[in-house]
Design an enzyme around this catalytic site. Structure first.
Site, short mmCIF file in Angstrom:
data_model
loop_
_atom_site.label_atom_id
_atom_site.label_comp_id
_atom_site.label_asym_id
_atom_site.label_seq_id
_atom_site.Cartn_x
_atom_site.Cartn_y
_atom_site.Cartn_z
N HIS A 58 1.19 -1.61 0.58
CA HIS A 58 -0.35 -0.51 -0.17
C HIS A 58 1.11 1.39 0.00
O HIS A 58 0.48 1.34 1.23
CB HIS A 58 -0.72 -0.10 1.45
CG HIS A 58 -1.84 1.10 1.25
ND1 HIS A 58 -2.14 1.90 1.13
CD2 HIS A 58 -3.28 0.64 0.73
CE1 HIS A 58 -3.34 2.65 1.67
NE2 HIS A 58 -4.26 1.40 0.53
N PHE A 59 1.06 1.71 -1.03
CA PHE A 59 1.78 1.36 -2.54
C PHE A 59 2.45 0.98 -2.65
O PHE A 59 3.62 2.14 -2.35
CB PHE A 59 0.79 2.50 -3.02
CG PHE A 59 -0.72 2.11 -3.21
CD1 PHE A 59 -1.24 1.53 -3.49
CD2 PHE A 59 -0.88 3.12 -2.53
CE1 PHE A 59 -2.76 1.59 -3.15
CE2 PHE A 59 -2.76 3.64 -2.27
CZ PHE A 59 -2.65 2.73 -2.82
#
Length: 154
Positions: A58-59
């Site tokens: 993420h991410f």
């Protein structure tokens, strides 16, 4: 009670938080509570680091702390305040999150940030508490929500 007594705040280090909350790594999301006034108000602190497991996905290449974890950290801060205020009444309690309302995400939280969760009790009835919370990084509002929780003796 005089005005000086009303303004006294407690603080809870990580060792105290481990006695108040059942959460453990990687899901304990509050490192310290720097201000606590019973169950009325508190400020929890989270130091965000790149080695936290959620940043792997993420991410990749652009790590952003998930908003749901910001809400969870608010709830943990409020839960610690509730349990600490009830410790004199007997056995430890478990806090269950009941509701999340009016959640808004204003800015991304990234590794290197220190998030402060300002939680203010808005209501209390028997074993239920309602709080309004604001998450701030360097004074800037990054997230806000209203949460409610229930204490259950186990």
């Amino acid at each position: 009670m005089n005005e000086t007594t009303e303004r006294v705040f407690e603080s809870y280090d990580i060792q105290k938080l481990l006695t108040l909350l059942p959460h453990r790594y990687p899901f304990l999301l509050v490192d310290r509570i720097v201000e606590a006034r019973a169950d009325e108000y508190g400020v929890g602190v989270k130091n965000v680091t790149v080695n936290e497991p959620h940043f792997q996905g993420h991410f990749p290449g652009r790590p952003v702390m998930p908003g749901v974890l910001l809400i969870e950290a608010m709830a943990q801060t409020a839960g610690a305040l509730c349990v600490a205020s009830q410790q004199e009444t007997g056995a430890p309690s478990v806090v269950y999150l009941m509701t999340i309302d009016k959640a808004k995400f204003r800015k991304p939280v990234v590794p290197g940030d220190q998030v402060r969760f300002h939680m203010t009790r808005t209501a209390k009835r028997r074993n239920m508490w309602w709080f309004r919370g604001e998450a701030r990084v360097d004074g800037a509002l990054v997230c806000e929500a209203e949460v409610s929780a229930m204490l259950v003796r186990e």
